[in-house]
Scaffold this active site. Sequence first.
Site, mmCIF file in Angstrom:
data_model
loop_
_atom_site.group_PDB
_atom_site.id
_atom_site.type_symbol
_atom_site.label_atom_id
_atom_site.label_comp_id
_atom_site.label_asym_id
_atom_site.label_seq_id
_atom_site.Cartn_x
_atom_site.Cartn_y
_atom_site.Cartn_z
ATOM 1 N N GLY B 71 0.814 -1.212 0.000
ATOM 2 C CA GLY B 71 0.000 0.000 0.000
ATOM 3 C C GLY B 71 0.848 1.262 0.000
ATOM 4 O O GLY B 71 0.524 2.247 -0.662
ATOM 5 N N THR B 72 1.949 1.221 0.735
ATOM 6 C CA THR B 72 2.822 2.382 0.810
ATOM 7 C C THR B 72 3.381 2.732 -0.569
ATOM 8 O O THR B 72 3.406 3.908 -0.960
ATOM 9 C CB THR B 72 3.976 2.114 1.797
ATOM 10 O OG1 THR B 72 3.417 1.923 3.099
ATOM 11 C CG2 THR B 72 4.958 3.269 1.843
ATOM 12 N N ASN B 150 -7.518 4.166 9.487
ATOM 13 C CA ASN B 150 -7.041 2.914 10.058
ATOM 14 C C ASN B 150 -7.195 2.841 11.567
ATOM 15 O O ASN B 150 -7.389 1.782 12.127
ATOM 16 C CB ASN B 150 -5.572 2.690 9.677
ATOM 17 C CG ASN B 150 -4.713 3.900 9.919
ATOM 18 O OD1 ASN B 150 -5.047 5.013 9.515
ATOM 19 N ND2 ASN B 150 -3.596 3.713 10.606
ATOM 20 N N GLY B 199 -2.651 -5.941 -0.079
ATOM 21 C CA GLY B 199 -3.104 -7.324 -0.010
ATOM 22 C C GLY B 199 -3.266 -7.857 1.402
ATOM 23 O O GLY B 199 -4.278 -8.493 1.714
ATOM 24 N N HIS B 200 -2.303 -7.553 2.259
ATOM 25 C CA HIS B 200 -2.325 -8.214 3.568
ATOM 26 C C HIS B 200 -3.395 -7.679 4.510
ATOM 27 O O HIS B 200 -3.566 -8.188 5.610
ATOM 28 C CB HIS B 200 -0.936 -8.165 4.227
ATOM 29 C CG HIS B 200 -0.549 -6.832 4.769
ATOM 30 N ND1 HIS B 200 -0.628 -6.522 6.103
ATOM 31 C CD2 HIS B 200 -0.093 -5.719 4.157
ATOM 32 C CE1 HIS B 200 -0.215 -5.282 6.288
ATOM 33 N NE2 HIS B 200 0.114 -4.768 5.111
ATOM 34 N N CYS B 324 3.632 5.434 23.836
ATOM 35 C CA CYS B 324 4.625 4.450 24.255
ATOM 36 C C CYS B 324 4.689 3.237 23.350
ATOM 37 O O CYS B 324 5.675 2.525 23.339
ATOM 38 C CB CYS B 324 4.326 3.989 25.674
ATOM 39 S SG CYS B 324 4.541 5.310 26.847
#
Lengths: 293, 388
Positions: B71-72, B150, B199-200, B324
């Site tokens: 995607g990136t 997301n 895809g993932h 964190c």
Amino acid sequence: MWEYTDKVRDHFFNPRNVGEIENADGVGEVGSLACGDALKLTFKLDKDGRIADAKFKTFGCASAIATSSVLTELIRGKTLDEAMNVTNKDIADYLGGLPEQKMHCSVMGREALEAAIANYQGGEVKKHELEGHVVCTCFGVTDVEIERVVRENDLTTVEQVTNYCKAGGGCGGCHGEIEKIIERIQGEKVAPHAPPVPRKGKKLTNIQKMQLIQQTINEQIRPALRAHGGNIELIDIEGDKVTVAFRGMCAQCHLAEFTMKDVVETKLREFVSEDIVVEEDKDSVEEGHVHKG
Amino acid sequence: MQTIYFDNNATTRVADEVFEVMQPYFCELYGNPSSMHTFGGQVGVRVREAREQVAALLGCHPGEVIFTSCGTESDSTAILGTLAAVPHRRKVITTRVEHPAVLTVCRDLENRGYHVIELGVDKQGRLDLDELESLLDDDTAIVTVMAANNETGTIFPIERIAEMVTERGITFHTDAVQIVGKVPLNLSETPIHLLSLSGHKLHAAKGVGVLYVRKGTRIAPFLLGGHQEGGRRAGTENVPGIVGLGKACELAARYMDDENTRVKALRDKLESAILAGCPDSRINGDPENRLPNTTNISFEYIEGEAILLMLDRFGICASSGSACTSGSLEPSHVLRAMGVPFTAAHGSIRYSLSRYNTEDEVDFTIEKMPQIIERLRELSPFVGQVSV
């Protein structure tokens, strides 16, 4: 996923000495909700002046809770003088080490201890007092605190300083200043890093100067403006005259007491050349943007 | 100990059916799709079929599907490729809540002299479309707005935005990584120019993505080299990944109803029970327009990483917007853009479900949450200090 030692996991899942001592002799509070971690330490002395009991309450991640728990264990039975010698490194070592990015948790423990002892001695100082001048405005960290973690932990990079005391972990606008503190303390030890373009002092070609101006704006100026909802655009460079435009919320930002132009000019003079003159391009200012000089 | 996986917006398990169709393409059908011989050529046929399967899910033409590595890569290609194609335009419009795959690219463009505008969002994470409209001009090269967030699952009205933007001759890109496979899309009915998917995130393997490029869209190639993907993305195809992604898209269409009924019901049950069982908790995001699988809940006075570690002990996987967990010191840029107070941002937990989750898993988590929250609040110096 963080790689925590079994000791860290143990002190997180089974924290020792949780709570608050009523009528404590010393109370120390550090951190805040905004910062993402906070610790309240209370202790009581026995008749010999040794710490008979110490308890903590902590808001924070697993390592913040584990370091707080260990801190209370470490200082029990110690005199205040002995306790004062406990460093953040002692706390981290006791836990078998902490991930580098979590070292600030151990520093928070040491600061809470100091605040609690100061509270016992002075009676009034409950919160961790700020000494020196604030370098990192995002996390409210002063030069004194930065100098101390650099010295005590032999730090040589800005990234390490961020890991140990959070300074520089927000907008990044103070990285230049932190670098100078490190250089001042560590001197020779700091690996000489080759800057991509010649730093101030050397004779620059026009192209080098333009790149250095762009780089200084990108690295030294924009992050700080961004943090306060503003922005800057480089419009043009002619000789030593640099034209910029301000965007967004900079009228309301913390730097409003100076004119933005002066702030930019000071930085560019510091990093590029004493002869730089900055002009604001009023024509390209977005509609509705009021800039109070 | 069983693993209860509620982190499907991070990545998903590869579906058995997907794994099965991928397997022959490692040791048996390993030919290069570009080869002249039958051995390689048969692989090319399967890549073409996979392209058709992806196109069917998206409602587009197979020729509009470019396979990428993730995607990136799709996001970078869309933005940088568009800017290279319209070099005279210098303005880029995006939002403050984009995934780093878009936001970091845009901030870097700013350093290179582009005028980048990041649209803010309201408390529920919604955009002001009038503001967007007022910013569109002849200098605008691209508008890039994610389809669904997301972290919170908030869905943006990308069809409306696409119409508004493309009407003015401006390229519109959407990062649809989170929405594809969860909500039906039909690209033939919208003027979206560019769309990224990964895809993932929909039960295919890691290492394969897609950039949808609407026919006629001007975009410069990103990876130069061979003629693969019509010369728009060189490099020998990730054949097993692509074949698997084709299958995953076919399955996504088949399970779309399940996602929006059963999975959504599980999410709703988990969410309402946690809110009821844990005082001082609240939903982050827009409950009206939200992915069916995602809930983002803030727990006041405690910190997310500590919650995650407690959940981890029970085998429950989730994620947090806490500073964190990311290694940075600032909490989630998405929650901060929404004006979620620091107190709540640090203590936010995202549960993202998939069709593989069961009611038992939801019930188990519902049972464990209150004790985790209570335990950490016992440690917190802020409980009791702030009036509840």
